[in-house]
Design a protein around this motif. Sequence first.
Motif, PDB file in Angstrom:
ATOM      1  N   LYS A  18      43.794  42.394  37.155  1.00  0.00           N
ATOM      2  CA  LYS A  18      42.532  43.108  36.938  1.00  0.00           C
ATOM      3  C   LYS A  18      41.983  42.830  35.545  1.00  0.00           C
ATOM      4  CE  LYS A  18      43.255  46.907  40.158  1.00  0.00           C
ATOM      5  NZ  LYS A  18      43.412  48.344  40.314  1.00  0.00           N
ATOM      6  N   LYS A  19      42.879  42.705  34.554  1.00  0.00           N
ATOM      7  CA  LYS A  19      42.410  42.457  33.202  1.00  0.00           C
ATOM      8  C   LYS A  19      41.845  41.046  33.074  1.00  0.00           C
ATOM      9  CE  LYS A  19      45.457  45.712  30.818  1.00  0.00           C
ATOM     10  NZ  LYS A  19      46.585  45.873  29.887  1.00  0.00           N
ATOM     11  N   LYS A  20      42.454  40.080  33.802  1.00  0.00           N
ATOM     12  CA  LYS A  20      42.039  38.696  33.635  1.00  0.00           C
ATOM     13  C   LYS A  20      40.810  38.356  34.455  1.00  0.00           C
ATOM     14  CE  LYS A  20      46.076  36.874  34.583  1.00  0.00           C
ATOM     15  NZ  LYS A  20      47.103  35.850  34.828  1.00  0.00           N
ATOM     16  N   ILE A  21      40.800  38.723  35.716  1.00  0.00           N
ATOM     17  CA  ILE A  21      39.726  38.261  36.597  1.00  0.00           C
ATOM     18  C   ILE A  21      39.165  39.423  37.400  1.00  0.00           C
ATOM     19  CG2 ILE A  21      40.599  35.899  36.808  1.00  0.00           C
ATOM     20  CD1 ILE A  21      41.852  36.738  39.475  1.00  0.00           C
ATOM     21  N   PHE A  22      39.102  40.569  36.760  1.00  0.00           N
ATOM     22  CA  PHE A  22      38.724  41.768  37.506  1.00  0.00           C
ATOM     23  C   PHE A  22      37.405  41.593  38.247  1.00  0.00           C
ATOM     24  CE2 PHE A  22      38.139  46.030  38.653  1.00  0.00           C
ATOM     25  CZ  PHE A  22      36.834  46.360  38.326  1.00  0.00           C
ATOM     26  N   ASP A  23      36.351  41.257  37.513  1.00  0.00           N
ATOM     27  CA  ASP A  23      35.033  41.190  38.130  1.00  0.00           C
ATOM     28  C   ASP A  23      34.981  40.116  39.214  1.00  0.00           C
ATOM     29  OD1 ASP A  23      33.010  41.967  35.206  1.00  0.00           O
ATOM     30  OD2 ASP A  23      34.169  43.223  36.555  1.00  0.00           O
ATOM     31  N   PHE A  24      35.481  38.939  38.903  1.00  0.00           N
ATOM     32  CA  PHE A  24      35.418  37.846  39.862  1.00  0.00           C
ATOM     33  C   PHE A  24      36.275  38.153  41.089  1.00  0.00           C
ATOM     34  CE2 PHE A  24      36.733  33.492  41.248  1.00  0.00           C
ATOM     35  CZ  PHE A  24      35.483  33.107  41.710  1.00  0.00           C
ATOM     36  N   SER A  25      37.411  38.788  40.867  1.00  0.00           N
ATOM     37  CA  SER A  25      38.289  39.111  41.986  1.00  0.00           C
ATOM     38  C   SER A  25      37.624  40.104  42.936  1.00  0.00           C
ATOM     39  CB  SER A  25      39.614  39.683  41.467  1.00  0.00           C
ATOM     40  OG  SER A  25      40.454  40.049  42.530  1.00  0.00           O
ATOM     41  N   VAL A  26      36.995  41.145  42.375  1.00  0.00           N
ATOM     42  CA  VAL A  26      36.304  42.123  43.218  1.00  0.00           C
ATOM     43  C   VAL A  26      35.179  41.447  43.986  1.00  0.00           C
ATOM     44  CG1 VAL A  26      34.829  44.180  43.176  1.00  0.00           C
ATOM     45  CG2 VAL A  26      36.891  44.098  41.774  1.00  0.00           C
ATOM     46  N   LEU A  27      34.451  40.556  43.300  1.00  0.00           N
ATOM     47  CA  LEU A  27      33.343  39.848  43.946  1.00  0.00           C
ATOM     48  C   LEU A  27      33.851  38.978  45.090  1.00  0.00           C
ATOM     49  CD1 LEU A  27      30.318  39.823  43.456  1.00  0.00           C
ATOM     50  CD2 LEU A  27      30.610  37.749  42.097  1.00  0.00           C
ATOM     51  N   GLN A  28      34.990  38.323  44.862  1.00  0.00           N
ATOM     52  CA  GLN A  28      35.581  37.502  45.921  1.00  0.00           C
ATOM     53  C   GLN A  28      35.898  38.341  47.150  1.00  0.00           C
ATOM     54  OE1 GLN A  28      38.831  35.740  43.618  1.00  0.00           O
ATOM     55  NE2 GLN A  28      38.049  33.738  44.171  1.00  0.00           N
ATOM     56  N   ARG A  29      36.452  39.503  46.922  1.00  0.00           N
ATOM     57  CA  ARG A  29      36.870  40.331  48.055  1.00  0.00           C
ATOM     58  C   ARG A  29      35.667  40.885  48.815  1.00  0.00           C
ATOM     59  NH1 ARG A  29      41.086  44.583  46.427  1.00  0.00           N
ATOM     60  NH2 ARG A  29      41.501  44.503  48.663  1.00  0.00           N
ATOM     61  N   ILE A  30      34.576  41.167  48.085  1.00  0.00           N
ATOM     62  CA  ILE A  30      33.357  41.598  48.769  1.00  0.00           C
ATOM     63  C   ILE A  30      32.802  40.453  49.611  1.00  0.00           C
ATOM     64  CG2 ILE A  30      30.941  42.262  48.394  1.00  0.00           C
ATOM     65  CD1 ILE A  30      32.954  44.533  48.156  1.00  0.00           C
ATOM     66  N   PHE A  31      32.938  39.224  49.101  1.00  0.00           N
ATOM     67  CA  PHE A  31      32.408  38.080  49.852  1.00  0.00           C
ATOM     68  C   PHE A  31      33.231  37.782  51.104  1.00  0.00           C
ATOM     69  CE2 PHE A  31      29.576  37.243  46.398  1.00  0.00           C
ATOM     70  CZ  PHE A  31      28.535  36.564  47.003  1.00  0.00           C
TER      71      PHE A  31
END
Length: 617
Positions: A18-31
């Motif tokens: 979450k600290k490293k790729i929090f935003d991108f990871s959440v965006l990936q999961r929404i996609f």
Amino acid sequence: MPDFIFCLPLRSMSAAEKKKIFDFSVLQRIFFFVKPYKKYFYLSLLLAIFMAVAAPIRPYLIQLTVNGSTGKVNQVPDWVRFVLFGQDLSDVSRFIISVTIFQIGFILLETSIRFLFSYITAWMGQHVVKDLRVAVYKKVLGLNLRQFDQTPIGTLTTRTINDIESINEIFSDGLIPIVADLLTIIITLGTMFYMDWKLTLVCLTPFPIMIIATYYFKESVNKSFIQVRNAVAALNAFVQEHITGMQVVQAFAAEEKEANAFQEINKKHRDANIHAIFAYSVFFPVVEVVLALSMGILVWWIADKSLDAGMLVAFILYLNQIFRPLRVIADKFNVLQMGMIAAERVLKVLDNTDELPPSPADAYKPSKIRGDIHFKQVSFSYTGNQNVLHGINFEVKAGETVALVGHTGSGKTSIISLLNRLYQIQEGEIAIDGVDISRWDTDCLRSGIGVVLQDVFLFSGTILENITLRNPAISIQQVEEAAKMIGVHDFIMQLPGGYQYNVMERGSTLSLGQRQLISFIRALLYDPAILILDEATSSIDTESELLIEKAIETLIAGRTSIVIAHRLSTIRKANQIIVLDKGELKEKGNHAELLRAGGFYARLHEMQFGKKKAVLQ
């Protein structure tokens, strides 16, 4: 966007991730939810690229038109000649007319593309929201009941409704519109540098002020929006809980105190919104000031260098094309951030592993349930820390009636909840017809168990819908037969509309006893192999109780029945009576055996009937 984005599974993330790729990871999961609509996603990106490429065309054509009308000789590029169908452009009037006609057509095309872009992104967002909301609601339906014991209902409502609606803005006002705006800015800047790099640098002299203002605006509004979302969740939870418990609030004259509590929560919501409004009120004037400075420097430079008027007009239009998206891009970024914050909360619901295990692939699913029940050294805890049941061990033969008695909190309701697999036991085994209930098909298991609870819950709708639970396979004739069996048909027919009478939310238009009777019909109608009666007659007057006791005798004949009752007079005929105290099984036997034993049951019997005798005297 690579296809792998659409194929990521839903999983829990570690704190380090979450600290490293929090935003991108959440965006990936929404996609992951965009996968069924990815062709529309790609189409929206293509439209964004087209709009960005088309952005500098009209200002450049206006530059040529102004120069032509002021007598300056234009070096018309080949691509302009091509889009004007190779006409002879040496005549100024013909050139201006041709460019004007082309611009009108180009504006219509560009407007149509922008409409299509906006529609597709909004359409895609709504479809993702629909699919995500269904996924979340299905997840909520499968959660362990412990989650509903520990989580305010208003919070789950916010996750399912408000937060998911915010995710829609990732598409309609967030990610894709930001990409479109950034492409427009980049291509416009590239065009300006190509035309006159010195003039472009001069125009962008005040730009650092804009960057600094944008950064502080983004941080300020993002912080405010987080506070707004938290306040919305708190408001929903507070209002839902207190409207549900309004009878208690008014009965204890607590209206003023609760109104003050609501004002405090609402004040936090107001203050967070005002903070965001203040940031907007400062940011937009700053943008206008920076734009005015850029235009002033532009005019001064062109006048000083004696450049043509067409260049002035074109660069004014280019600056507007840069600053117009910059006015909103910080806001859109905040919308994207808020959508991702909402998405993170929604994904926490989807990541919740506190649910009953699904039915195994080879789940036991008999055509008929006999009704043998066996609890084998069952221990259970709601919180995982302190057991409410300790080594419960008893057996009920098919067709027998067993009664559970004990003081409040002794574990009676916990036992019937475990039998339905509403909670997962920590130790021991519960078997029905000799098969561990963990191996049963859950739907088959629960459809074979009829339950009448002490706290009856009725949904907003008609009496018929509450009895059938909207099962189209159950006819009105079957409902009427069940109602007549316990003598409730006449009472229902006296209501306005009969079985179509609307009971409103939680059955508020009916008395406690009437709600109990409807709940009893519901259990009777499904003809269960196992019947559970949890204080089924506790809210019913004496006349109704006599009707129900007659119906119970008919209903439990040949059927395994578990009866929970505080009034011992209702369970004397039970084949087996189990006495519980503080989660432990203290005694079991029939009425006569337990009285002779002189233990817990005998003392309970003496307390009840001794008090009753004293009252009669």
